[in-house]
Write an enzyme that holds these catalytic residues in place. Structure first.
Site, mmCIF file in Angstrom:
data_model
loop_
_atom_site.group_PDB
_atom_site.id
_atom_site.type_symbol
_atom_site.label_atom_id
_atom_site.label_comp_id
_atom_site.label_asym_id
_atom_site.label_seq_id
_atom_site.Cartn_x
_atom_site.Cartn_y
_atom_site.Cartn_z
ATOM 1 N N GLU A 1 44.828 39.804 43.302
ATOM 2 C CA GLU A 1 46.175 40.335 43.127
ATOM 3 C C GLU A 1 46.402 41.405 44.173
ATOM 4 O O GLU A 1 45.455 41.979 44.710
ATOM 5 C CB GLU A 1 46.359 40.897 41.710
ATOM 6 C CG GLU A 1 45.307 41.922 41.308
ATOM 7 C CD GLU A 1 45.413 42.341 39.850
ATOM 8 O OE1 GLU A 1 46.512 42.789 39.454
ATOM 9 O OE2 GLU A 1 44.417 42.217 39.114
ATOM 10 N N ASP B 1 40.454 41.546 28.104
ATOM 11 C CA ASP B 1 39.731 41.945 29.310
ATOM 12 C C ASP B 1 39.738 43.464 29.384
ATOM 13 O O ASP B 1 40.722 44.109 29.017
ATOM 14 C CB ASP B 1 40.325 41.321 30.570
ATOM 15 C CG ASP B 1 41.819 41.577 30.747
ATOM 16 O OD1 ASP B 1 42.181 42.465 31.545
ATOM 17 O OD2 ASP B 1 42.618 40.893 30.090
#
Length: 249
Positions: free
Chosen positions: A134, A47
């Site tokens: 997150e 990613d």
């Protein structure tokens, strides 16, 4: 509401061809895996965001990178500086890829979903979009930490809007502390991409199902400068091809 980006020209569905099965990448700060080592998984990916700058995707693919998650947007007013470049270059390299949105707790979920839709093309052949959930400990502008019920409610708003637009059930990315704080074990029905760099997800998340596992943030991938995030698909090669066929049309 901002007008959504027009759909890109149709692309072919990714074949699922993997250049290197069960690759074992280097790591600048390796974990000593006692069990459930990531190289036991056949299919690996990465990613990226602006912090990786330009990537030689052909070289990364040849080394064993078989999919990519690309940061697209954050909150309701930020677009990653390298999203367009990574999006085009992974397509050119034939790497299946998905775009992800980094959630910002000081913006309404619906507003963030519209922002993502405005900047991420809807195209055949791409993987399902990702919602990155997150805690952002370093945010200079938003210290808000909603209660768990509010977090799950806002997630559902974002996910419903994005799923309706792209026609694909989104993936949820999260970390151990966020998962526990917000009782995401109750939030089922979506594919999960779990971060766990110091133990297998079954050690950190119990029996919660996962489709992808991010096992390091300090990996070494040919074609990517500096530390790289590396992930695996939770399944063998046949399962990967089946998953791609089902989720990239």
């Amino acid at each position: 509401m901002d007008s959504p980006t027009p759909s890109a020209a149709p692309t072919s569905v990714p074949s699922g061809q993997v250049a290197v099965s069960n690759p074992r990448f280097g790591d600048t700060d390796p974990h000593e895996w006692e069990g459930g080592a990531p190289w036991n998984y056949a299919v690996h990916g990465t990613d990226v965001s602006k912090y990786q700058t330009s990537v030689d995707w052909q070289q990364a693919k040849a080394s064993g990178i078989s999919f990519a998650f690309i940061k697209a947007t954050e909150g309701g007013d930020r677009v990653d500086d390298y999203f367009d470049e990574h999006w085009r270059a992974t397509r050119a390299a034939g790497i299946p890829r998905s775009a992800y949105h980094f959630y910002y707790f000081c913006r309404p979920a619906a507003e963030q979903a519209r922002w993502f839709i405005q900047h991420v093309p809807r195209e055949r052949g791409s993987l399902p979009p990702v919602l990155d959930m997150e805690w952002n400990h370093t945010s200079p502008s938003c210290k808000l930490r909603p209660d768990a019920e509010t977090v799950r409610k806002e997630m559902k708003i974002f996910l419903d809007i994005v799923e309706k637009h792209y026609g694909k059930k989104p993936i949820i990315y999260t970390s151990i502390d966020f998962f526990d704080d917000n009782e995401l074990s109750k939030f089922r029905g979506y594919p999960y991409w779990l971060r766990s760099v110091a133990g297998h997800p079954t050690e950190k998340y119990g029996d919660h199902p996962f489709t992808f596992w991010q096992y390091t943030g300090t990996g070494v991938i040919p074609g990517i400068r500096g530390n790289a995030d590396i992930n695996v698909f939770n399944g063998d090669m046949a399962a990967w091809r089946k998953w791609l066929k089902a989720h990239s049309t």
